[in-house]
Design an enzyme around this catalytic site. Structure first.
Site, PDB file in Angstrom:
ATOM      1  CE  LYS A 244      -1.846  -7.298  17.502  1.00 47.60           C
ATOM      2  NZ  LYS A 244      -1.110  -8.020  18.505  1.00 47.60           N
TER       3      LYS A 244
ATOM      4  CD  GLU B  24      -0.954   0.931  28.201  1.00 49.60           C
ATOM      5  OE1 GLU B  24      -1.473   1.865  28.802  1.00 49.60           O
ATOM      6  OE2 GLU B  24      -0.273   1.088  27.176  1.00 49.60           O
TER       7      GLU B  24
ATOM      8  CB  VAL C 179      -0.551  -0.123  20.851  1.00 49.64           C
ATOM      9  CG1 VAL C 179       0.533   0.551  20.019  1.00 49.64           C
ATOM     10  CG2 VAL C 179      -1.873  -0.137  20.093  1.00 49.64           C
TER      11      VAL C 179
ATOM     12  N   GLY D 102       3.040  -3.637  23.498  1.00 46.33           N
ATOM     13  CA  GLY D 102       3.265  -4.638  24.548  1.00 46.33           C
ATOM     14  C   GLY D 102       3.214  -4.025  25.925  1.00 46.33           C
TER      15      GLY D 102
ATOM     16  CB  ILE E  11       5.665   0.515  25.830  1.00 42.93           C
ATOM     17  CG1 ILE E  11       6.811  -0.324  25.282  1.00 42.93           C
ATOM     18  CG2 ILE E  11       6.066   1.966  25.974  1.00 42.93           C
ATOM     19  CD1 ILE E  11       7.167   0.012  23.843  1.00 42.93           C
TER      20      ILE E  11
ATOM     21  N   GLY F 244      10.915 -18.600  16.467  1.00 42.66           N
ATOM     22  CA  GLY F 244       9.654 -18.196  17.086  1.00 42.66           C
ATOM     23  C   GLY F 244       9.432 -16.696  17.099  1.00 42.66           C
TER      24      GLY F 244
ATOM     25  CD  GLU G 143       1.719 -15.147  14.515  1.00 42.50           C
ATOM     26  OE1 GLU G 143       0.840 -15.954  14.170  1.00 42.50           O
ATOM     27  OE2 GLU G 143       1.490 -14.096  15.123  1.00 42.50           O
TER      28      GLU G 143
ATOM     29  CG  ASP H 199       0.785  -6.354  14.413  1.00 43.33           C
ATOM     30  OD1 ASP H 199      -0.069  -6.806  15.184  1.00 43.33           O
ATOM     31  OD2 ASP H 199       1.816  -5.755  14.806  1.00 43.33           O
TER      32      ASP H 199
ATOM     33  CE  LYS I   3       0.838  -4.324  17.621  1.00 41.44           C
ATOM     34  NZ  LYS I   3       2.121  -5.037  17.458  1.00 41.44           N
TER      35      LYS I   3
END
Lengths: 420, 420
Positions: free
Chosen positions: B83, B107, B110, B112, B114, B165, B168, B179, B183
């Protein structure tokens, strides 16, 4: 003739509406159409050599099937919103379409404007789908939502819904779950890559759902929804034959934390679970002019884009496997009696003392494991007892119920519902 | 070489994994790959004449951009989850792809797993989209959900999320909303059919969201979510130029009844509103190996299906307009200060009596209309006052706040959040 405002996408500007087939020429219409475009001769439309794409929105079964097949035989692509025809005659229609090298698209047949058919064919088809669960009938979801919110009875809400236009004068197909069964048959076919025999889809309607049960379910942390469920039964096999499925429609107790529990009113939602993806859900308006227009136009757009990108190679192209429906084999459908499920049952009992023990003993005898047994209240002289089971085989559970029905202390078993 | 289990769809069986480019050959890997397939020479992959499709999953910006452009120049289709590159260099990349007659699919960039990119390009593109609102960053949604559920502070939850996890080591891009801004820039570009200048996307992170505000919001009937919003500002125009938009990311008070309010944890959801469709929502896992694998494989599948259905007409085919990104013009982005919005503000005041009146008078002077003013409690000697406005122009609201800050009675303004 170019008709503006067919849709917003620039490609749709290249679509020309050739003919519009109607039942009656005299009916007043909100849409203005050029003179001479309207006709009652549907036959002439599906055989017109000028026409590339037929949009079938007449509903019903026999006549629609006949017209769709004739359109295909005449080399036309078809866009339809007709779940009843596709769920019953999909095998015949897709076989004909594949032979003729045309597409039959049906985004509007399930979930109204929610893009779910195309994503199932394309984006999700790389997954091993395990379950598809949907609230796919707006009328029944509207009725159940109002029963839940207002504590109203089924009959009262239905009458009101009919007045408001949310339920049809003859609400049978919606209320009995037949419409939802058509839709889950179509979704299952796409998700699991096999044909579905519509007659094998179990459906139970919402007439039997009482306000009492909605209220008890609420106290136990559930809402009651009419769910359409398609689920993989067979263990993972390496063969390429379609899996054994359970495909069914029934009122269901859904935990309030479940993503489908908060889908209310006329909205639809479809939850797809697969590997490696996990869960995805699609939500939106399940019906209405706008939703249908969006879905139908998107199918037309898809066809136009396909035709356009191939206009330099008219003959001899292959059908795009992600738009066509090429599976031939039928999925096995497991009978409901063989499935494991959780149950919610309400008993009216004559004799309060000792009856819970008797119920427990009898269920135990048939291997039915109970999650909870609650004496919820009284109806006159009768005590009300609600039982929720763990996962049990439906057949065994029914056997236990048959024995329990013979008990002196049991007056009646007014409710039996499944729990997700 | 045919590699099994690339995916579930039979078409994917026709895909051959030619090379896998990695940083280090020695790193232990869960996937078994044929000897000789792994290489550190990424350049050699994107220029290999045998290869049709390049999958870019290296992340980062400059090197990824360079490799994508080189792959395109060598006539290869590209599938990417990147992205950051697409939102910044989409114009350059899509121009190159269109000239070279190849596709760049994204795909996985953005939402994941979906399916949202493809539905926006295809099914929804017949609508006039008005708004796209998403919870598109799993890390921040996880942090906000835990703050909400546990009454915990941002720093504590972040530290825990890093250990687990879910965040980050350097969480800046997530926590600051960068981020999510990448997107929403991509979604806006697809939904509104114009290019978006990433630098013009406003973003405000969640560091400033305190547990105090989450708790007050809760009492007022809201949850706080990091929303990514793209909204049409310009009135309906008949011109085909892209509309003026507001595109922004910020923590937002969302009414509990709103469909996005119940999207919790690492889940993502994207709500699209358009005409004639109404509202649809897509929900699912926003990140993770399975989600990315599903999205990337679905793009590969799409490409294979396209290539296959055209294999008899190798040369001279047109790009499918529903798969390609052909828009050239930029959308105008309205500055945040010119937008109307509702605000939630928390004041700490020295002098309780009369201060509500002073606030009201000052807001009134700048035309800021208030929905509620509540004295919520005390922090030591200081009284806490929470104000929620009706829709006001952000610039005017800020002017009023500047004046209020000078009041003797005002100790500080610890929070300023937007309300959807």
């Amino acid at each position: 003739m170019l008709i503006d405002n067919v849709g917003r996408h620039p490609l749709l500007k290249e679509v020309e509406i050739c003919r519009v087939g109607v039942k009656s020429l005299d009916k007043p219409r909100a849409v203005e159409l050029p003179v001479g475009i309207i006709t009652t001769d549907l036959e002439a439309i599906v055989t017109d050599p000028q026409i590339d794409i037929i949009v079938e929105l007449i509903g019903g079964i026999d006549r629609a099937r006949e017209l769709i097949l004739k359109a295909i035989a005449n080399g036309k692509h078809v866009v339809t919103a007709n779940k009843a025809v596709i769920s019953r005659f999909g095998a015949e229609i897709f076989t004909a379409a594949n032979q003729a090298g045309v597409y039959v698209l049906l985004e509007a047949a399930v979930g109204g404007g929610i893009p779910v058919i195309q994503p199932l064919k394309q984006s999700l088809s790389v997954n091993r789908i395990n379950t598809v669960i949907g609230i796919v009938n707006g009328t029944t979801n509207y009725i159940l939502t109002r029963m839940q919110n207002e504590g109203a009875s089924f009959d009262d809400v239905l009458a009101d819904a009919q007045q408001l236009g949310y339920a049809e004068a003859d609400p049978t197909a919606d209320v009995e779950g037949w419409d939802a069964a058509d839709k889950i048959a179509i979704l299952a076919s796409l998700a699991f890559g096999g044909r579905i025999n519509r007659d094998e889809v179990f459906s139970e309607g919402i007439r039997q759902v009482s306000k009492t049960d909605i209220s008890y379910a609420d106290k136990l942390g559930f809402v009651i929804k009419l769910l359409a469920i398609a689920k993989r039964c067979s263990p993972l096999s390496s063969s390429s034959s379609p899996p054994t499925l359970s495909v069914r429609v029934h009122p269901t107790l859904v935990p309030k934390s479940h993503p489908l529990a908060s889908i209310n009113g006329v909205y639809n939602a479809i939850l797809v679970e697969g590997e490696p993806l996990g869960q995805v859900m699609f939500f939106g308006p399940g019906a209405g002019a706008g939703a249908t227009a969006s879905a139908v136009s998107s199918d037309i757009l898809n066809l136009v884009a396909h035709l356009k990108s191939r206009q330099n190679s008219h003959s001899n192209y292959n059908l795009d496997p992600l738009l066509a429906c090429s599976h031939q084999d039928y999925c096995q459908i497991a009978p409901v009696s063989e499935l494991d499920a959780r149950f919610y049952t309400r008993f009216l009992t004559r004799d309060q003392s000792g009856v819970i023990g008797k119920l427990g003993t009898c269920f135990g005898k048939y291997g039915v494991s109970l999650e909870s047994v609650v004496q919820t209240g009284f109806q006159g002289e009768l005590a009300e007892i609600v039982v929720v089971t763990h996962d049990v085989q439906e057949g065994k559970f029914k056997q236990a119920l048959d024995e329990i029905r013979t008990f002196e202390a049991i007056h009646s078993i007014p409710s039996l519902l499944r729990v997700i």
